[in-house]
Write an enzyme that holds these catalytic residues in place. Structure first.
Site, short mmCIF file in Angstrom:
data_model
loop_
_atom_site.label_atom_id
_atom_site.label_comp_id
_atom_site.label_asym_id
_atom_site.label_seq_id
_atom_site.Cartn_x
_atom_site.Cartn_y
_atom_site.Cartn_z
N ASN A 109 1.03 -1.21 0.05
CA ASN A 109 -0.03 0.01 -0.04
C ASN A 109 0.69 1.20 0.08
O ASN A 109 2.08 1.12 -0.05
CB ASN A 109 -1.03 -0.12 1.25
N ASP A 135 -4.69 -5.85 5.16
CA ASP A 135 -5.62 -6.69 5.78
C ASP A 135 -5.56 -8.31 5.40
O ASP A 135 -5.84 -9.05 6.04
CB ASP A 135 -6.93 -6.33 5.21
N LYS A 140 8.72 -18.08 -8.86
CA LYS A 140 8.09 -16.98 -9.90
C LYS A 140 7.11 -17.57 -10.70
O LYS A 140 6.98 -18.50 -11.33
CB LYS A 140 9.03 -16.28 -10.63
N PRO A 190 -3.43 -11.26 10.62
CA PRO A 190 -3.64 -11.02 12.25
C PRO A 190 -3.71 -9.47 12.33
O PRO A 190 -2.91 -8.97 11.43
CB PRO A 190 -2.48 -11.59 12.79
N ASP A 191 -4.56 -9.23 13.24
CA ASP A 191 -4.76 -7.81 13.62
C ASP A 191 -3.80 -7.60 14.55
O ASP A 191 -4.11 -8.07 15.94
CB ASP A 191 -6.11 -7.44 13.83
N ILE A 192 -2.74 -6.59 14.47
CA ILE A 192 -1.71 -6.52 15.57
C ILE A 192 -2.31 -5.68 16.64
O ILE A 192 -2.24 -6.01 17.81
CB ILE A 192 -0.59 -5.91 14.71
N PHE A 227 -4.44 3.57 14.73
CA PHE A 227 -4.62 4.66 13.72
C PHE A 227 -5.81 4.20 12.77
O PHE A 227 -5.94 3.12 12.78
CB PHE A 227 -3.43 5.04 12.91
N LYS A 252 -14.37 1.73 15.37
CA LYS A 252 -12.95 0.77 15.32
C LYS A 252 -12.32 0.66 16.65
O LYS A 252 -11.87 -0.28 16.91
CB LYS A 252 -12.01 1.43 14.51
N LYS A 256 -11.64 -3.09 18.03
CA LYS A 256 -10.27 -3.43 18.39
C LYS A 256 -9.87 -3.48 19.97
O LYS A 256 -8.65 -3.93 20.22
CB LYS A 256 -9.35 -2.57 17.52
O1 C5P Z 1 -8.80 -1.86 10.48
P1 C5P Z 1 -7.59 -0.76 9.93
O2 C5P Z 1 -6.48 -1.02 9.23
O3 C5P Z 1 -8.32 0.48 9.31
O4 C5P Z 1 -7.13 -0.29 11.43
C1 C5P Z 1 -6.09 0.68 11.47
C2 C5P Z 1 -5.51 0.36 12.87
O5 C5P Z 1 -5.25 -1.31 13.33
C3 C5P Z 1 -3.98 0.63 12.64
O6 C5P Z 1 -3.69 1.29 14.01
C4 C5P Z 1 -3.47 -0.24 12.27
O7 C5P Z 1 -1.78 -0.37 12.67
C5 C5P Z 1 -3.89 -1.45 13.06
N1 C5P Z 1 -3.88 -2.78 12.22
C6 C5P Z 1 -2.80 -3.64 12.82
N2 C5P Z 1 -3.16 -4.97 12.14
C7 C5P Z 1 -3.83 -5.35 11.04
C8 C5P Z 1 -4.60 -4.24 10.71
C9 C5P Z 1 -4.65 -3.08 11.15
O8 C5P Z 1 -2.32 -3.54 13.66
N3 C5P Z 1 -3.79 -6.53 10.55
#
Ligand code: C5P
Length: 396
Positions: free
Chosen positions: A208, A276, A286, A303-305, A322, A336, A340
Site C-alpha cells: 500500500n 488486511d 516465480k 492477524p490484526d496486530i 490509527f 473501530k 479493536k
Molecule cells: O482496520 P484498519 O486497518 O483501518 O485499522 C487501523 C489500525 O489497526 C491501525 O492502528 C493499524 O496499525 C492497525 N492494524 C493492525 N493489524 C492489522 C490491521 C490494522 O495492527 N492487520
C-alpha cells in the site's frame, strides 16, 4: 528537568541561527546554564552581544584567543558541559565533524569533547538531500551523534522540503532526551510503522502507499521525551529515526511476531498500514505467464496486530491505533476503537483530495473514551509531538 545542567551551544552559520536566541532563553528558563560558542559564520547571523546578553555569559569565538586559553583551555571548555548542542548544524559543520577536522574553535571542541553531541541540522533542501550530506549524517549517527530535525517546510531560500532547523521547543525536548530527563524516561513504547509487503511469489508483492512518515515522526517524538522505543517498520520510504531500536519486517505476520517479541511495554502505538490480507497460495517460485491462463490469487486474513496487543495477557497500559478513513471519519474510528479494544484511535481522512497520504501534513481526530477531539491540520512532526505529549500525560 534541565535544572543545574550546562549546555555548550555551538551556533553555526545559517539563517536559523536566530532561533538559537530563543533556545538560549528556553534553556535558561529551564534552569540550565549555557556556554555559547559562535562560529565565524554564526557571527554573520547573530551578534556576540545578543548571544551573550541572553546567555548571561561570555561568548567563545576564537581558538587562538590567548585570553580564553588562560581562563579556560579549549579541552576544558569542551568537557565542562553536560551536552554539546550544534544549532544550526550547517552542511559544512557536519562535513567537518564527519571528517574529524579541528581548524576552528567549534570543530576543535567537537573533536576534544568526551560528552554527547546533539546536532540540529539546517540547510537548503538540496544541500540536505545531497549524497555527501547524507553520507556525513550516516557517519555522525554511527558515531553516536544525536540529531533533531530538520523539519520539512517553507525555507528562507524560497524552496520547500526538509532542511528547516527544528523549532527551539523540539531542540529542548531532544536535549531533555539526550540527558535522559524526559517525562517518558524509563518507559518502553512499541511503535509499528510503514506498509507491509505480502508476497505473491518470490519477486512480486501486494503493498500500500503508506510512507511510514507519521510512524517515524512518532517514534522520534517519543524518543525525544526519553522513551525507549521499539520501532517495528515495514518497507517504508521514510528512514527510521536515530536512537530507537529498529526491527525491519516485510509481512503482517512478521510484524505481529516482532511486536509480541517486544513485550512487555508501557504503550503500543500501531501506526503501521498493515495489509488486511495476504496471498494464501503465494508461489514458491516465480509464477509464469502462459498456458495455465491468468493466476488466481487466494487470500487469507492477516492477524490484526492492534487487536492482538489490546487483548494480550501482557497488554500495554496504553494501546493506540490509527484509522485512515475516506468518509465519516469520527464515526468509523469510534466504532473501530470499540471493535479493536484499544484505548485511543488517531483518525484521519486520507481521501486523495486531502493530500495526507504520503504528504508532510496530517489533520487528525483523537478518539478516546471521552469522545472525539479534532486537531488542526499540522505537520506530521507536530502531530507526533502532541501525541507523544498526550502519551506521556497518560502514562504519568
Ligand atoms: O482496520 P484498519 O486497518 O483501518 O485499522 C487501523 C489500525 O489497526 C491501525 O492502528 C493499524 O496499525 C492497525 N492494524 C493492525 N493489524 C492489522 C490491521 C490494522 O495492527 N492487520
Amino acid at each position: 528537568m534541565l535544572a543545574g545542567r550546562r549546555i555548550t551551544l555551538i551556533i553555526g552559520g545559517g539563517i536559523a541561527a536566530y532561533k538559537c536566541l530563543e533556545l538560549i532563553r528556553l534553556l535558561r528558563g529551564a534552569g540550565s546554564a549555557v556556554t555559547p560558542v559562535l562560529t565565524a559564520g554564526g557571527a554573520q547571523f547573530v551578534t556576540p552581544l545578543s548571544v551573550a546578553a541572553l546567555a548571561g555569559e561570555r561568548v567563545f569565538q576564537d581558538l587562538f584567543d590567548l585570553k580564553d586559553e588562560a581562563e579556560m583551555g579549549h579541552i576544558e571548555l569542551s568537557r565542562a558541559a553536560d551536552l554539546l548542542v550544534v544549532a544550526p548544524a550547517t552542511a559544512d559543520l557536519m562535513a567537518k565533524m564527519a571528517g574529524g577536522h579541528a581548524d576552528d574553535l567549534a570543530s576543535t571542541l567537537l573533536m576534544a569533547t568526551d560528552k554527547r553531541v546533539l546536532i540540529a541540522p539546517a540547510m537548503n533542501v538540496r544541500m540536505w538531500e545531497h549524497p555527501a550530506t547524507q553520507r556525513n549524517l550516516a557517519m555522525l549517527t554511527g558515531d553516536g551523534v544525536l540529531t533533531v530535525g530538520p523539519n520539512a517546510g517553507d525555507m528562507a531560500c524560497g524552496e520547500f522540503g526538509p532542511g528547516r532547523m527544528a523549532e527551539p521547543s523540539e531542540i529542548m525536548a531532544a536535549i531533555g532526551a539526550a540527558l535522559g530527563d524526559g517525562p517518558l524516561k524509563g518507559r518502553h513504547v512499541i511503535v509499528t510503522s510503514g506498509p507491509t509487503h505480502e508476497p505473491i511469489d518470490p519477486v512480486r508483492y501486494i503493498a500500500n502507499r503508506s510512507s511510514g512518515a507519521q510512524g517515524a515522526a512518532l517514534a522520534a517524538a517519543l524518543r525525544d521525551l526519553g522513551a525507549r522505543v521499539s520501532f517495528i517498520t515495514g518497507p517504508a520510504s521514510v528512514p527510521p529515526p536515530a536512537g530507537v531500536a529498529v526491527t525491519r519486517v516485510e509481512t503482517a505476520v512478521a510484524m505481529r511476531d516482532a511486536a509480541l517479541a517486544a513485550l512487555p511495554a508501557d504503550a503500543a502505538i500501531c501506526a503501521a498500514a498493515v495489509a488486511d490480507w495476504r496471498v494464501a497460495n503465494a508461489g514458491a517460485q516465480k509464477i509464469k505467464k502462459g498456458a495455465a491462463g491468468l493466476p488466481v490469487l487466494e487470500f487469507a486474513e492477516n492477524p490484526d496486530i492492534l487487536t492482538t496487543l489490546s487483548t494480550h495477557a501482557q497488554r500495554p497500559a496504553l494501546v493506540v491505533g490509527f484509522a485512515a478513513e475516506t468518509e465519516d471519519v469520527a464515526a468509523h474510528a469510534t466504532a473501530k476503537r470499540a471493535r479493536k479494544g484499544c484505548d485511543w484511535i488517531v483518525a484521519n481522512d486520507v481521501s486523495p483530495a486531502t493530500g495526507i497520504m504520503g504528504g508532510a501534513e496530517n489533520a487528525v481526530t483523537l478518539i478516546t473514551a471521552d469522545g472525539a477531539e479534532d486537531w488542526p491540520r499540522l505537520p506530521k512532526a507536530e502531530v507526533a509531538r502532541r501525541l507523544a505529549a498526550r502519551i506521556a500525560e497518560a502514562l504519568a
